[in-house]
Design a protein around this motif. Structure first.
Motif, PDB file in Angstrom:
ATOM      1  N   ALA A  50       0.808  -1.220   0.000  1.00  0.00           N
ATOM      2  CA  ALA A  50       0.000   0.000   0.000  1.00  0.00           C
ATOM      3  C   ALA A  50       0.842   1.271   0.000  1.00  0.00           C
ATOM      4  CB  ALA A  50      -0.934   0.005   1.210  1.00  0.00           C
ATOM      5  N   THR A  51       2.085   1.166   0.465  1.00  0.00           N
ATOM      6  CA  THR A  51       2.942   2.346   0.571  1.00  0.00           C
ATOM      7  C   THR A  51       4.330   2.038   0.008  1.00  0.00           C
ATOM      8  OG1 THR A  51       3.857   1.791   2.738  1.00  0.00           O
ATOM      9  CG2 THR A  51       1.753   3.006   2.719  1.00  0.00           C
ATOM     10  N   PRO A  52       5.103   3.074  -0.257  1.00  0.00           N
ATOM     11  CA  PRO A  52       6.455   2.853  -0.787  1.00  0.00           C
ATOM     12  C   PRO A  52       7.432   2.282   0.236  1.00  0.00           C
ATOM     13  CG  PRO A  52       6.062   5.197  -0.471  1.00  0.00           C
ATOM     14  CD  PRO A  52       4.757   4.493  -0.224  1.00  0.00           C
ATOM     15  N   ASP A  53       7.075   2.263   1.492  1.00  0.00           N
ATOM     16  CA  ASP A  53       7.976   1.757   2.529  1.00  0.00           C
ATOM     17  C   ASP A  53       8.440   0.331   2.238  1.00  0.00           C
ATOM     18  OD1 ASP A  53       7.623   4.175   3.838  1.00  0.00           O
ATOM     19  OD2 ASP A  53       6.137   3.371   5.234  1.00  0.00           O
ATOM     20  N   ALA A  54       7.552  -0.499   1.732  1.00  0.00           N
ATOM     21  CA  ALA A  54       7.882  -1.909   1.489  1.00  0.00           C
ATOM     22  C   ALA A  54       8.964  -2.063   0.426  1.00  0.00           C
ATOM     23  CB  ALA A  54       6.628  -2.685   1.078  1.00  0.00           C
ATOM     24  N   VAL A  55       8.904  -1.293  -0.633  1.00  0.00           N
ATOM     25  CA  VAL A  55       9.899  -1.415  -1.697  1.00  0.00           C
ATOM     26  C   VAL A  55      11.239  -0.820  -1.259  1.00  0.00           C
ATOM     27  CG1 VAL A  55       9.431   0.685  -3.053  1.00  0.00           C
ATOM     28  CG2 VAL A  55      10.174  -1.401  -4.210  1.00  0.00           C
ATOM     29  N   GLU A  56      11.199   0.204  -0.431  1.00  0.00           N
ATOM     30  CA  GLU A  56      12.438   0.773   0.101  1.00  0.00           C
ATOM     31  C   GLU A  56      13.122  -0.238   1.022  1.00  0.00           C
ATOM     32  OE1 GLU A  56      11.479   4.539   1.871  1.00  0.00           O
ATOM     33  OE2 GLU A  56      10.845   5.384  -0.049  1.00  0.00           O
ATOM     34  N   LYS A  57      12.351  -0.932   1.843  1.00  0.00           N
ATOM     35  CA  LYS A  57      12.897  -1.953   2.730  1.00  0.00           C
ATOM     36  C   LYS A  57      13.456  -3.121   1.923  1.00  0.00           C
ATOM     37  CE  LYS A  57      13.613  -3.928   6.742  1.00  0.00           C
ATOM     38  NZ  LYS A  57      14.617  -3.469   7.670  1.00  0.00           N
ATOM     39  N   TYR A  58      12.786  -3.483   0.840  1.00  0.00           N
ATOM     40  CA  TYR A  58      13.251  -4.557  -0.041  1.00  0.00           C
ATOM     41  C   TYR A  58      14.631  -4.204  -0.609  1.00  0.00           C
ATOM     42  CZ  TYR A  58      12.718  -8.086  -3.836  1.00  0.00           C
ATOM     43  OH  TYR A  58      12.857  -9.145  -4.700  1.00  0.00           O
ATOM     44  N   ALA A  59      14.813  -2.969  -1.047  1.00  0.00           N
ATOM     45  CA  ALA A  59      16.112  -2.524  -1.558  1.00  0.00           C
ATOM     46  C   ALA A  59      17.165  -2.580  -0.452  1.00  0.00           C
ATOM     47  CB  ALA A  59      16.001  -1.116  -2.131  1.00  0.00           C
ATOM     48  N   GLN A  60      16.791  -2.178   0.750  1.00  0.00           N
ATOM     49  CA  GLN A  60      17.718  -2.210   1.876  1.00  0.00           C
ATOM     50  C   GLN A  60      18.151  -3.651   2.184  1.00  0.00           C
ATOM     51  OE1 GLN A  60      16.250  -1.430   5.925  1.00  0.00           O
ATOM     52  NE2 GLN A  60      17.839   0.145   6.043  1.00  0.00           N
ATOM     53  N   CYS A  61      17.210  -4.572   2.127  1.00  0.00           N
ATOM     54  CA  CYS A  61      17.530  -5.980   2.369  1.00  0.00           C
ATOM     55  C   CYS A  61      18.493  -6.511   1.303  1.00  0.00           C
ATOM     56  CB  CYS A  61      16.251  -6.815   2.391  1.00  0.00           C
ATOM     57  SG  CYS A  61      15.196  -6.480   3.831  1.00  0.00           S
ATOM     58  N   ALA A  62      18.259  -6.137   0.064  1.00  0.00           N
ATOM     59  CA  ALA A  62      19.149  -6.557  -1.029  1.00  0.00           C
ATOM     60  C   ALA A  62      20.548  -5.980  -0.836  1.00  0.00           C
ATOM     61  CB  ALA A  62      18.572  -6.125  -2.376  1.00  0.00           C
ATOM     62  N   ALA A  63      20.630  -4.719  -0.428  1.00  0.00           N
ATOM     63  CA  ALA A  63      21.929  -4.081  -0.207  1.00  0.00           C
ATOM     64  C   ALA A  63      22.689  -4.752   0.931  1.00  0.00           C
ATOM     65  CB  ALA A  63      21.736  -2.593   0.081  1.00  0.00           C
ATOM     66  N   ALA A  64      21.985  -5.092   1.988  1.00  0.00           N
ATOM     67  CA  ALA A  64      22.629  -5.745   3.128  1.00  0.00           C
ATOM     68  C   ALA A  64      23.185  -7.114   2.729  1.00  0.00           C
ATOM     69  CB  ALA A  64      21.641  -5.886   4.280  1.00  0.00           C
ATOM     70  N   GLN A  65      22.394  -7.888   2.009  1.00  0.00           N
ATOM     71  CA  GLN A  65      22.857  -9.207   1.572  1.00  0.00           C
ATOM     72  C   GLN A  65      24.033  -9.081   0.619  1.00  0.00           C
ATOM     73  OE1 GLN A  65      21.735 -12.385   2.608  1.00  0.00           O
ATOM     74  NE2 GLN A  65      23.654 -12.889   1.623  1.00  0.00           N
ATOM     75  N   TYR A  66      23.981  -8.128  -0.287  1.00  0.00           N
ATOM     76  CA  TYR A  66      25.076  -7.901  -1.236  1.00  0.00           C
ATOM     77  C   TYR A  66      26.363  -7.572  -0.482  1.00  0.00           C
ATOM     78  CZ  TYR A  66      27.682  -6.040  -5.199  1.00  0.00           C
ATOM     79  OH  TYR A  66      28.637  -5.812  -6.168  1.00  0.00           O
ATOM     80  N   ALA A  67      26.267  -6.712   0.525  1.00  0.00           N
ATOM     81  CA  ALA A  67      27.448  -6.356   1.324  1.00  0.00           C
ATOM     82  C   ALA A  67      28.059  -7.620   1.942  1.00  0.00           C
ATOM     83  CB  ALA A  67      27.079  -5.342   2.401  1.00  0.00           C
ATOM     84  N   LEU A  68      27.225  -8.470   2.518  1.00  0.00           N
ATOM     85  CA  LEU A  68      27.731  -9.701   3.134  1.00  0.00           C
ATOM     86  C   LEU A  68      28.380 -10.622   2.103  1.00  0.00           C
ATOM     87  CD1 LEU A  68      24.913 -10.569   5.689  1.00  0.00           C
ATOM     88  CD2 LEU A  68      27.146  -9.519   6.139  1.00  0.00           C
ATOM     89  N   ILE A  69      27.757 -10.768   0.951  1.00  0.00           N
ATOM     90  CA  ILE A  69      28.308 -11.620  -0.106  1.00  0.00           C
ATOM     91  C   ILE A  69      29.687 -11.130  -0.531  1.00  0.00           C
ATOM     92  CG2 ILE A  69      28.040 -12.253  -2.549  1.00  0.00           C
ATOM     93  CD1 ILE A  69      24.982 -12.401  -1.959  1.00  0.00           C
ATOM     94  N   ARG A  70      29.858  -9.836  -0.562  1.00  0.00           N
ATOM     95  CA  ARG A  70      31.144  -9.242  -0.970  1.00  0.00           C
ATOM     96  C   ARG A  70      32.154  -9.183   0.174  1.00  0.00           C
ATOM     97  NH1 ARG A  70      31.908  -9.313  -6.315  1.00  0.00           N
ATOM     98  NH2 ARG A  70      30.014  -8.707  -7.366  1.00  0.00           N
ATOM     99  N   GLY A  71      31.767  -9.654   1.361  1.00  0.00           N
ATOM    100  CA  GLY A  71      32.691  -9.672   2.486  1.00  0.00           C
ATOM    101  C   GLY A  71      32.730  -8.381   3.295  1.00  0.00           C
ATOM    102  N   TYR A  72      31.692  -7.542   3.149  1.00  0.00           N
ATOM    103  CA  TYR A  72      31.622  -6.291   3.889  1.00  0.00           C
ATOM    104  C   TYR A  72      30.577  -6.402   4.998  1.00  0.00           C
ATOM    105  CZ  TYR A  72      34.339  -4.367   0.050  1.00  0.00           C
ATOM    106  OH  TYR A  72      35.312  -4.123  -0.863  1.00  0.00           O
ATOM    107  N   SER A  73      30.646  -5.490   5.945  1.00  0.00           N
ATOM    108  CA  SER A  73      29.743  -5.542   7.095  1.00  0.00           C
ATOM    109  C   SER A  73      28.690  -4.447   7.121  1.00  0.00           C
ATOM    110  CB  SER A  73      30.555  -5.448   8.391  1.00  0.00           C
ATOM    111  OG  SER A  73      31.474  -6.503   8.469  1.00  0.00           O
TER     112      SER A  73
END
Length: 125
Positions: A50-73
């Protein structure tokens, strides 16, 4: 056997089927592009929010996982552009990733964020 980096790249490139959380949005995938060194662009989309909050959180989750995959914290949000068309929300987000806590207000701890995303039913790839 495929190397973990290759598998991670395929997953982050959006080569995963749409995922739906029970009673929540349908996550349509993530497309990732390395812009320069530690600067990464994430394009995500979902329906059923219903709101843009969900898609912003989805991007944040993707960024966090990407950081971990690349060996960053850590990751730090640079900017997010959100769109909505016909019930589909999209986010074009740019994050920096780093091993040390970056300066700024919009920083995320990748381990904590990925765990939170899992608890919330938000896919990280």
């Amino acid at each position: 056997m495929m190397r973990p980096a290759v598998v991670a790249a395929l997953l982050l490139a959006g080569c995963v089927p749409p995922q739906a959380a029970p009673g929540g949005p349908t996550y349509l995938g993530v497309r990732t592009s390395l812009l320069d060194g530690d600067l990464v662009n994430f394009n995500v989309a979902l329906t059923g929010a219903a709101t843009p909050d969900a898609v912003e959180k989805y991007a944040q989750c993707a960024a966090a996982q990407y950081a971990l995959i690349r060996g960053y914290s850590f990751a730090r949000l640079v900017r997010t552009n959100v769109t909505e068309e016909g019930g589909t929300w999209g986010a074009d987000a740019v994050y920096t990733i780093s091993s040390d806590l970056p300066r700024g207000l919009a920083t995320i701890d990748a381990v904590v964020t990925v765990a939170d995303c899992g608890t919330s039913g938000i896919p990280t790839v």
